[in-house]
Scaffold this motif. Sequence first.
Motif, PDB file in Angstrom:
ATOM      1  N   LEU B  31       0.936  -1.402  -0.030  1.00 35.28           N
ATOM      2  CA  LEU B  31      -0.029  -0.045   0.085  1.00 35.28           C
ATOM      3  C   LEU B  31       0.830   1.401  -0.046  1.00 35.28           C
ATOM      4  O   LEU B  31       0.500   2.212  -0.613  1.00 35.28           O
ATOM      5  CB  LEU B  31      -0.823   0.098   1.113  1.00 35.28           C
ATOM      6  CG  LEU B  31      -2.515   0.298   0.988  1.00 35.28           C
ATOM      7  CD1 LEU B  31      -2.783  -0.211  -0.219  1.00 35.28           C
ATOM      8  CD2 LEU B  31      -3.022  -0.475   2.218  1.00 35.28           C
ATOM      9  N   VAL B  32       1.851   1.237   0.686  1.00 37.71           N
ATOM     10  CA  VAL B  32       3.087   2.290   0.728  1.00 37.71           C
ATOM     11  C   VAL B  32       3.445   2.328  -0.532  1.00 37.71           C
ATOM     12  O   VAL B  32       3.576   3.587  -1.228  1.00 37.71           O
ATOM     13  CB  VAL B  32       3.966   1.995   1.921  1.00 37.71           C
ATOM     14  CG1 VAL B  32       4.982   3.427   1.627  1.00 37.71           C
ATOM     15  CG2 VAL B  32       3.303   2.092   3.076  1.00 37.71           C
ATOM     16  N   ASP B  33       3.923   1.272  -1.378  1.00 38.54           N
ATOM     17  CA  ASP B  33       4.896   1.507  -2.446  1.00 38.54           C
ATOM     18  C   ASP B  33       3.851   1.923  -3.740  1.00 38.54           C
ATOM     19  O   ASP B  33       4.300   2.714  -4.438  1.00 38.54           O
ATOM     20  CB  ASP B  33       5.334   0.091  -2.882  1.00 38.54           C
ATOM     21  CG  ASP B  33       6.514  -0.094  -1.641  1.00 38.54           C
ATOM     22  OD1 ASP B  33       7.025   0.709  -0.982  1.00 38.54           O
ATOM     23  OD2 ASP B  33       7.068  -0.911  -1.858  1.00 38.54           O
ATOM     24  N   VAL B  34       2.699   1.270  -3.791  1.00 39.28           N
ATOM     25  CA  VAL B  34       2.062   1.364  -5.140  1.00 39.28           C
ATOM     26  C   VAL B  34       0.532   2.023  -4.783  1.00 39.28           C
ATOM     27  O   VAL B  34      -0.029   2.500  -5.776  1.00 39.28           O
ATOM     28  CB  VAL B  34       1.861   0.263  -5.960  1.00 39.28           C
ATOM     29  CG1 VAL B  34       3.260  -0.421  -6.210  1.00 39.28           C
ATOM     30  CG2 VAL B  34       1.172  -0.921  -5.053  1.00 39.28           C
ATOM     31  N   GLY B  35       0.199   2.260  -3.513  1.00 40.71           N
ATOM     32  CA  GLY B  35      -1.079   2.677  -3.502  1.00 40.71           C
ATOM     33  C   GLY B  35      -2.383   1.640  -3.504  1.00 40.71           C
ATOM     34  O   GLY B  35      -2.048   0.483  -4.260  1.00 40.71           O
ATOM     35  N   TRP B  36      -3.470   2.122  -3.467  1.00 42.55           N
ATOM     36  CA  TRP B  36      -4.494   1.162  -3.365  1.00 42.55           C
ATOM     37  C   TRP B  36      -4.899   0.640  -4.839  1.00 42.55           C
ATOM     38  O   TRP B  36      -5.218  -0.515  -5.262  1.00 42.55           O
ATOM     39  CB  TRP B  36      -5.685   1.989  -2.746  1.00 42.55           C
ATOM     40  CG  TRP B  36      -7.086   1.176  -3.178  1.00 42.55           C
ATOM     41  CD1 TRP B  36      -8.030   1.277  -4.591  1.00 42.55           C
ATOM     42  CD2 TRP B  36      -7.913   0.352  -2.361  1.00 42.55           C
ATOM     43  NE1 TRP B  36      -8.937   0.564  -4.411  1.00 42.55           N
ATOM     44  CE2 TRP B  36      -9.079   0.058  -3.124  1.00 42.55           C
ATOM     45  CE3 TRP B  36      -8.040   0.120  -1.064  1.00 42.55           C
ATOM     46  CZ2 TRP B  36     -10.240  -0.881  -2.624  1.00 42.55           C
ATOM     47  CZ3 TRP B  36      -8.854  -0.706  -0.465  1.00 42.55           C
ATOM     48  CH2 TRP B  36     -10.034  -1.135  -1.208  1.00 42.55           C
ATOM     49  N   SER B  37      -5.050   1.693  -5.683  1.00 36.82           N
ATOM     50  CA  SER B  37      -5.441   1.314  -7.004  1.00 36.82           C
ATOM     51  C   SER B  37      -4.638   0.323  -7.732  1.00 36.82           C
ATOM     52  O   SER B  37      -5.178  -0.498  -8.666  1.00 36.82           O
ATOM     53  CB  SER B  37      -5.784   2.587  -7.877  1.00 36.82           C
ATOM     54  OG  SER B  37      -4.669   3.226  -8.350  1.00 36.82           O
ATOM     55  N   ALA B 107      -2.616   6.711   3.125  1.00 36.13           N
ATOM     56  CA  ALA B 107      -3.008   6.148   1.835  1.00 36.13           C
ATOM     57  C   ALA B 107      -4.044   5.148   2.448  1.00 36.13           C
ATOM     58  O   ALA B 107      -5.024   4.989   1.595  1.00 36.13           O
ATOM     59  CB  ALA B 107      -2.016   5.430   1.021  1.00 36.13           C
ATOM     60  N   MET B 110      -7.479   6.457   3.852  1.00 36.80           N
ATOM     61  CA  MET B 110      -8.346   7.256   3.011  1.00 36.80           C
ATOM     62  C   MET B 110      -8.925   5.990   1.687  1.00 36.80           C
ATOM     63  O   MET B 110     -10.152   6.305   1.526  1.00 36.80           O
ATOM     64  CB  MET B 110      -7.467   8.105   2.225  1.00 36.80           C
ATOM     65  CG  MET B 110      -7.203   9.501   2.899  1.00 36.80           C
ATOM     66  SD  MET B 110      -8.432  10.477   2.941  1.00 36.80           S
ATOM     67  CE  MET B 110      -9.174   9.684   4.526  1.00 36.80           C
ATOM     68  N   ALA B 111      -7.969   5.162   1.584  1.00 30.10           N
ATOM     69  CA  ALA B 111      -8.726   4.268   0.624  1.00 30.10           C
ATOM     70  C   ALA B 111      -9.698   3.237   1.051  1.00 30.10           C
ATOM     71  O   ALA B 111     -10.928   3.346   0.623  1.00 30.10           O
ATOM     72  CB  ALA B 111      -7.573   3.121   0.202  1.00 30.10           C
ATOM     73  N   ALA B 114     -12.969   5.763   1.372  1.00 33.97           N
ATOM     74  CA  ALA B 114     -13.501   6.004   0.327  1.00 33.97           C
ATOM     75  C   ALA B 114     -14.399   4.886  -0.145  1.00 33.97           C
ATOM     76  O   ALA B 114     -15.500   4.986  -0.808  1.00 33.97           O
ATOM     77  CB  ALA B 114     -12.472   6.221  -0.877  1.00 33.97           C
ATOM     78  N   GLU B 115     -13.709   3.530  -0.088  1.00 36.81           N
ATOM     79  CA  GLU B 115     -14.468   2.342  -0.329  1.00 36.81           C
ATOM     80  C   GLU B 115     -15.621   2.398   0.582  1.00 36.81           C
ATOM     81  O   GLU B 115     -16.715   1.559  -0.275  1.00 36.81           O
ATOM     82  CB  GLU B 115     -13.523   1.182  -0.147  1.00 36.81           C
ATOM     83  CG  GLU B 115     -13.883   0.103  -1.087  1.00 36.81           C
ATOM     84  CD  GLU B 115     -13.900   0.373  -2.729  1.00 36.81           C
ATOM     85  OE1 GLU B 115     -12.937   1.406  -3.198  1.00 36.81           O
ATOM     86  OE2 GLU B 115     -14.478  -0.329  -3.411  1.00 36.81           O
TER      87      GLU B 115
END
Lengths: 209, 209
Positions: B31-37, B107, B110-111, B114-115
Motif C-alpha cells: 500500500l505504501v509503495d504502489v497505493g490502493w488502485s 493512503a 483514505m482508501a 473511500a471504499e
Amino acid sequence: MPSPAPSPRRAGRPRSTEADAAIMDATREALVDVGWSKLTVGHVAARAGVAKTTLYRRWSNKGELVVHAVASLFDELELPDCGSLQADVECVVLAFADLLQRPGTNASLMAVVAESTHDPVLREHIRNAIVERQKRLVLQGRERAQARGELPPDAADPEEDARLVDLIFDVIAGAVVHRTLVSAEPVDPEWASRFTTLILHGLAAAASR
Amino acid sequence: MPSPAPSPRRAGRPRSTEADAAIMDATREALVDVGWSKLTVGHVAARAGVAKTTLYRRWSNKGELVVHAVASLFDELELPDCGSLQADVECVVLAFADLLQRPGTNASLMAVVAESTHDPVLREHIRNAIVERQKRLVLQGRERAQARGELPPDAADPEEDARLVDLIFDVIAGAVVHRTLVSAEPVDPEWASRFTTLILHGLAAAASR
DNA sequence: CAAGTTACGCTACGAACCGTATCGGAAACG
DNA sequence: CGTTTCCGATACGGTTCGTAGCGTAACTTG
C-alpha cells in the motif's frame, strides 16, 4: 472543462462539447452506482454513448477522468451574504455539507483524495481545483466581517495572517467532512450553529490577547 | 486477526499464523509503495511468500484484505497524561497526526474510507475499529480535565452532553485529517498549539453562557 | 500408529479490464 | 473545394481477477 484548453481556435473539427458533458455526467453517475474501485473506463464510455477512444483522447486514465468530474462539482460553492459573521459561517457550512451529502459527491471526493496520496500530480490538481477555491470563501467571509467590524483587521505579519486563515479553513472544512464521511452523522442547522458558535468564540478569545 | 475466528479447536491442519502476519505486513508495505488502485492481490501474495490461493482463503477480495490491514494500525492510539488539558489535546493531536503522516497509514485510511461510501459493512467496520476507539480518547481527556477542575462537570442533559462530545471529536479529528490529507501541510507542534488554543477558548467561552 | 480432516503451494484457466493502434467516415476550418 | 481534426468501431496484447484441481504437509481423533 476539457483537458487541453482549445487555445484560441484550431483548424479542423472541434471536440464535441456534448461528448464532454455526457462523459462527465456518466462518470459521476457511475461513481454513485459502483464506486471508484469498480468503475471501468469502458463502462463509463458505454454509459455516455461514446467510444472508449473518444474518452481516452481527453483523459489519459481513470484518475484524470474522475478528478475532473469531481472538481467541477465544487464550482457552485459561493458565499451568500447572510448578514453577520455567524450567519455567513453557518450558511457556508450548510452549503458545503449539502454538497457532500449529495450521493455523488462524497464517494467521488473521497475516492480522489485517496488516490492522491500516491499521485503528486493528482494532489496538485486537487489543491488547485478544490482547496484554493474553498479557501477563497474564507478570505471573502473575513473581509465582510472586517467591514462590519466583527473581526479585527489583518495582522501586521502577513505570514501570521496566512497561517490563521489556513487554520480556520482546515477546521471548518475538516469538521464538516469528518462528520459527514467518517462519523456519518448529518450536518443539520443545529450542528452548524453549535459548531459556528464554538469556533467564533475561540477566534474572539484568541484574538483578544 | 484471521477472518473466521478458529472457535475452540478444529480438526485438520490449522491456519498458519505466520502466513497471516506475512500477508498483513506485505499488504501495508505494498500500500505504501504502489497505493490502493495499483495494488494487486497477486503482488501481495508474492511479497508475502504465500500462494495467491492462501490469501483468498482468508479474505474474499482486495477490500476485505486492506480493511483488516488498516484497522490494526489504530490499536496503538492512547492518551498520555501530559499534565493539563491544553497539553493533553496537543499530545493527542500530534500523536494522531504522526500516525497519519506515516507513509502507510494515510493512503490506507483514505482508501478504506473511500471504499466504505459504497459498502455499509465496511462503514460499520470503520466505525467500530477506528471512530469509537478515538472517541474514547475524547471522553478520557475530558474526565481528566474535569478532575483537574479545568472543565465543568457533565451537563444535566446526557443527550446534550453526547452532542458536545461528538462535536469536539469531529472538530479535532477532522481538522487534523483535513490538514494532513487535503491541504497536505504538516501538523507540527506550532500548528497543534495554535489549533488547541482556538478550540479550548471556544469551549470555555461557549460554556460560560 | 492409522485414518480422517484441513491447509498449503503450485499450476492452469476463463473472464474482465486496460490502454493502444488502426481504420473509414463525419464535421468544421481556409 | 482540400485540409485538418475528431468520431465511432473494431481488434489486439498484456495484466489482473477469482476459481478450480492436484499432490503434499500438518494436525486431530480413534
